[in-house]
Design an enzyme around this catalytic site. Structure first.
Site, PDB file in Angstrom:
ATOM      1  CG  PHE A  10      -2.217   0.723   1.010  1.00 32.02           C
ATOM      2  CD1 PHE A  10      -2.981   0.565  -0.144  1.00 32.02           C
ATOM      3  CD2 PHE A  10      -2.689   1.600   1.990  1.00 32.02           C
ATOM      4  CE1 PHE A  10      -4.171   1.265  -0.323  1.00 32.02           C
ATOM      5  CE2 PHE A  10      -3.881   2.301   1.817  1.00 32.02           C
ATOM      6  CZ  PHE A  10      -4.620   2.131   0.656  1.00 32.02           C
ATOM      7  CE  LYS A 127      10.087  -1.435 -13.461  1.00 32.48           C
ATOM      8  NZ  LYS A 127       9.192  -0.450 -12.923  1.00 32.48           N
ATOM      9  CD  GLU A 151      -1.267  -1.630 -20.888  1.00 31.45           C
ATOM     10  OE1 GLU A 151      -1.917  -2.393 -21.603  1.00 31.45           O
ATOM     11  OE2 GLU A 151      -0.254  -1.028 -21.276  1.00 31.45           O
ATOM     12  CB  VAL A 154       5.744  -1.647 -20.647  1.00 31.91           C
ATOM     13  CG1 VAL A 154       6.532  -0.865 -21.697  1.00 31.91           C
ATOM     14  CG2 VAL A 154       6.361  -3.019 -20.419  1.00 31.91           C
ATOM     15  N   GLY A 208      12.225  14.399  -7.660  1.00 34.24           N
ATOM     16  CA  GLY A 208      11.557  13.139  -7.321  1.00 34.24           C
ATOM     17  C   GLY A 208      11.532  12.149  -8.478  1.00 34.24           C
ATOM     18  CD  GLU A 211      13.783   5.281  -6.224  1.00 36.67           C
ATOM     19  OE1 GLU A 211      13.994   5.345  -5.003  1.00 36.67           O
ATOM     20  OE2 GLU A 211      12.650   5.211  -6.718  1.00 36.67           O
ATOM     21  CG  ASP A 222      12.928   1.278 -15.185  1.00 33.52           C
ATOM     22  OD1 ASP A 222      12.124   0.685 -14.447  1.00 33.52           O
ATOM     23  OD2 ASP A 222      12.588   2.117 -16.041  1.00 33.52           O
ATOM     24  CE  LYS A 226       9.724   0.739 -17.190  1.00 34.78           C
ATOM     25  NZ  LYS A 226      10.060   2.148 -17.001  1.00 34.78           N
TER      26      LYS A 226
HETATM   27  N1  LIG Z   1       5.474   4.540  -8.760  1.00 32.47           N
HETATM   28  C1  LIG Z   1       5.362   4.450 -10.064  1.00 32.47           C
HETATM   29  O1  LIG Z   1       5.171   5.464 -10.760  1.00 32.47           O
HETATM   30  C2  LIG Z   1       5.440   3.122 -10.752  1.00 32.47           C
HETATM   31  C3  LIG Z   1       5.286   3.060 -12.153  1.00 32.47           C
HETATM   32  C4  LIG Z   1       5.295   1.817 -12.792  1.00 32.47           C
HETATM   33  C5  LIG Z   1       5.490   0.671 -12.043  1.00 32.47           C
HETATM   34  N2  LIG Z   1       5.668   0.759 -10.681  1.00 32.47           N
HETATM   35  C6  LIG Z   1       5.863  -0.486  -9.919  1.00 32.47           C
HETATM   36  O2  LIG Z   1       4.736  -0.663  -9.075  1.00 32.47           O
HETATM   37  C7  LIG Z   1       5.140  -1.307  -7.849  1.00 32.47           C
HETATM   38  C8  LIG Z   1       4.714  -0.433  -6.671  1.00 32.47           C
HETATM   39  O3  LIG Z   1       5.383   0.818  -6.789  1.00 32.47           O
HETATM   40  P1  LIG Z   1       5.249   1.948  -5.674  1.00 32.47           P
HETATM   41  O4  LIG Z   1       5.792   3.185  -6.291  1.00 32.47           O
HETATM   42  O5  LIG Z   1       3.872   1.924  -5.131  1.00 32.47           O
HETATM   43  O6  LIG Z   1       6.269   1.399  -4.579  1.00 32.47           O
HETATM   44  P2  LIG Z   1       6.284   1.787  -3.016  1.00 32.47           P
HETATM   45  O7  LIG Z   1       5.723   3.149  -2.822  1.00 32.47           O
HETATM   46  O8  LIG Z   1       7.652   1.467  -2.541  1.00 32.47           O
HETATM   47  O9  LIG Z   1       5.238   0.760  -2.385  1.00 32.47           O
HETATM   48  C9  LIG Z   1       5.477  -0.611  -2.263  1.00 32.47           C
HETATM   49  C10 LIG Z   1       4.812  -1.040  -0.965  1.00 32.47           C
HETATM   50  O10 LIG Z   1       4.835  -2.473  -0.881  1.00 32.47           O
HETATM   51  C11 LIG Z   1       5.135  -2.790   0.475  1.00 32.47           C
HETATM   52  N3  LIG Z   1       5.668  -4.156   0.535  1.00 32.47           N
HETATM   53  C12 LIG Z   1       6.891  -4.605   0.212  1.00 32.47           C
HETATM   54  N4  LIG Z   1       6.984  -5.946   0.424  1.00 32.47           N
HETATM   55  C13 LIG Z   1       5.781  -6.344   0.903  1.00 32.47           C
HETATM   56  C14 LIG Z   1       5.246  -7.580   1.338  1.00 32.47           C
HETATM   57  N5  LIG Z   1       5.978  -8.679   1.336  1.00 32.47           N
HETATM   58  N6  LIG Z   1       3.962  -7.597   1.791  1.00 32.47           N
HETATM   59  C15 LIG Z   1       3.216  -6.485   1.832  1.00 32.47           C
HETATM   60  N7  LIG Z   1       3.685  -5.270   1.448  1.00 32.47           N
HETATM   61  C16 LIG Z   1       4.944  -5.187   0.981  1.00 32.47           C
HETATM   62  C17 LIG Z   1       6.136  -1.750   0.889  1.00 32.47           C
HETATM   63  O11 LIG Z   1       6.241  -1.699   2.295  1.00 32.47           O
HETATM   64  P3  LIG Z   1       7.595  -1.041   2.956  1.00 32.47           P
HETATM   65  O12 LIG Z   1       7.532   0.408   2.639  1.00 32.47           O
HETATM   66  O13 LIG Z   1       7.497  -1.331   4.382  1.00 32.47           O
HETATM   67  O14 LIG Z   1       8.759  -1.742   2.299  1.00 32.47           O
HETATM   68  C18 LIG Z   1       5.526  -0.493   0.277  1.00 32.47           C
HETATM   69  O15 LIG Z   1       4.573   0.112   1.131  1.00 32.47           O
HETATM   70  C19 LIG Z   1       6.665  -1.476  -7.937  1.00 32.47           C
HETATM   71  O16 LIG Z   1       6.929  -2.794  -8.314  1.00 32.47           O
HETATM   72  C20 LIG Z   1       7.080  -0.474  -9.007  1.00 32.47           C
HETATM   73  O17 LIG Z   1       8.231  -0.883  -9.702  1.00 32.47           O
HETATM   74  C21 LIG Z   1       5.636   1.947 -10.029  1.00 32.47           C
END
Ligand SMILES: NC(=O)c1ccc[n+]([C@@H]2O[C@H](COP(=O)([O-])OP(=O)(O)OC[C@H]3O[C@@H](n4cnc5c(N)ncnc54)[C@H](OP(=O)(O)O)[C@@H]3O)[C@@H](O)[C@H]2O)c1
Length: 350
Positions: A10, A127, A151, A154, A208, A211, A222, A226
């Site tokens: 979340f 991914k 979806e 990528v 932002g 990283e 990354d 893709k």
């Molecule tokens: N943000 C984007 O714009 C974007 C775009 C395309 C794809 N994505 C992909 O979408 C996914 C989510 O991205 P995000 O930006 O939402 O990442 P995020 O903000 O880091 O959120 C990931 C969440 O998952 C939790 N988590 C990790 N391991 C877990 C487990 N075993 N059980 C339950 N919760 C767990 C994390 O908790 P902790 O914080 O405690 O570790 C964190 O709250 C990633 O794989 C990312 O590569 C993101």
């Protein structure tokens, strides 16, 4: 139709989806005939809650956005870990949005498998697992008669996989090339304005886009993930990480950028997939491309992909490659495909 969801992770994207489902609740019911309810959320940091009757998303978002444990939600069962939620909750679909690990694919691969074994559909923007073992996962989903959709892996919510699979159905895609990483494109755009690589990277971090550890972006990892997804899902390839040559942008200097500009060219980090002598090959590397190429005009953190097919020649789609609501939308799109049954299963992509 009622569609019950459990969200694993979340963070940015999980909350983005929750926000969309909350804001669009009535609209989705009226226009699409689907009533989504989130019955469970499990997050490492924020805890977990399972409430079969459906959680109030505004309340859940308030807790998470204030940094409080979602176990403070007034109803439901607390403390289930991700696997218990996947296996035991009465969700129809698991939304897996934990972090991406490009080396092991975990914990997501195990989450996906647990969902399929429990007879639940799986949607994700993660991914890692799709790049590392798409074929095995798709076969497992098919065997269990559930859908596996991704979806947003990528170009976020920009509809790349659906575009190729549905809208371009009947053409043969010969090659795909594009800008698949917004951070590097932002850095290159700023270098064209005169910044050094390190100043542009610092600015990307302040905005932002990058990283604190930028390696996954600037070294091309990354984009590589893709490119593998595009190759294996859309062109029927079976590429592994080690099969794809990869070079990042760290070696580019302001002089390189300047020389290209003088020749009416631009440096872009280009991900490529093509058919060559009966096989599918791919690469990620910085290239100079002429200003007349549609990809040359893509500035900042925007992404773009050009599909070249037998009947249409090049078709380019431009759009966001990241973002809370943008990526949340990719999940909604996948969920709607499952709910309203458009006939696209995981095997129908190519
Ligand atoms: N943000 C984007 O714009 C974007 C775009 C395309 C794809 N994505 C992909 O979408 C996914 C989510 O991205 P995000 O930006 O939402 O990442 P995020 O903000 O880091 O959120 C990931 C969440 O998952 C939790 N988590 C990790 N391991 C877990 C487990 N075993 N059980 C339950 N919760 C767990 C994390 O908790 P902790 O914080 O405690 O570790 C964190 O709250 C990633 O794989 C990312 O590569 C993101």
């Amino acid at each position: 139709m009622h569609h019950r969801l459990a969200i694993i992770g979340f963070g940015t994207v999980g909350r983005g989806l929750a926000e969309i489902l909350h804001k669009k609740k009535e609209d989705l019911k009226q226009r699409c005939g689907v009533e989504f309810s989130v019955v469970a959320v499990s997050d490492l940091l924020l805890g977990s809650v399972y409430w079969e009757k459906g959680l109030k998303l505004s309340q859940l978002l308030n807790l998470a956005n204030e940094g409080q444990s979602i176990a403070a939600y007034p109803d439901g069962i607390k403390g289930w870990d991700s696997f218990r939620v996947i296996k035991e909750s009465r969700a129809d679909t698991i939304v897996e949005v934990t972090y991406t690990d490009l080396k092991t694919g975990e914990p997501a691969i195990s989450h996906f498998k647990a969902a399929f074994e429990s007879g639940k559909h799986l949607v994700t923007t993660n991914k890692g697992p799709v790049a590392l073992c798409y074929r095995d996962l798709a076969a497992m989903a098919e065997e269990r008669g559930v859908q596996f959709r991704f979806e947003g892996t990528v170009m976020s919510g920009t509809p790349v996989l659906n575009l190729a699979a549905r809208t371009l159905a009947g053409t043969t895609i010969k090659d795909i090339r594009g800008i698949l990483n917004g951070t590097t494109n932002y850095i290159l755009t700023e270098m064209e304005k005169g910044l050094s690589y390190s100043a542009a990277l610092k600015q990307a971090q302040e905005m932002g886009y990058a990283e604190a550890n930028p390696e996954a972006d600037v070294e091309g990892w990354d984009a590589l993930a893709k490119v593998i997804i595009l190759a294996n899902v859309l062109l029927g390839g079976d590429l592994k990480v080690q099969d794809v040559p990869r070079k990042g942008i760290t070696g580019l200097t302001p002089e390189d950028i300047h020389r290209a500009a003088q020749a009416e060219m631009r440096w872009k980090l280009i991900g490529k997939v093509q058919r060559e002598n009966g096989s599918v090959v791919a690469s990620v590397a910085p290239e100079t491309i002429p200003n007349s190429d549609p990809l040359a005009g893509i500035g900042g953190a925007t992404n773009a992909l050009t599909f070249t097919s037998d009947f249409l020649g090049p078709v380019t789609i431009v759009g966001p490659g990241a973002g809370r609501l943008e990526t949340g939308y990719a999940l909604l799109n996948d969920l709607l495909h499952i709910s309203v049954g458009d006939g696209i299963g995981s095997k129908d992509f190519w």
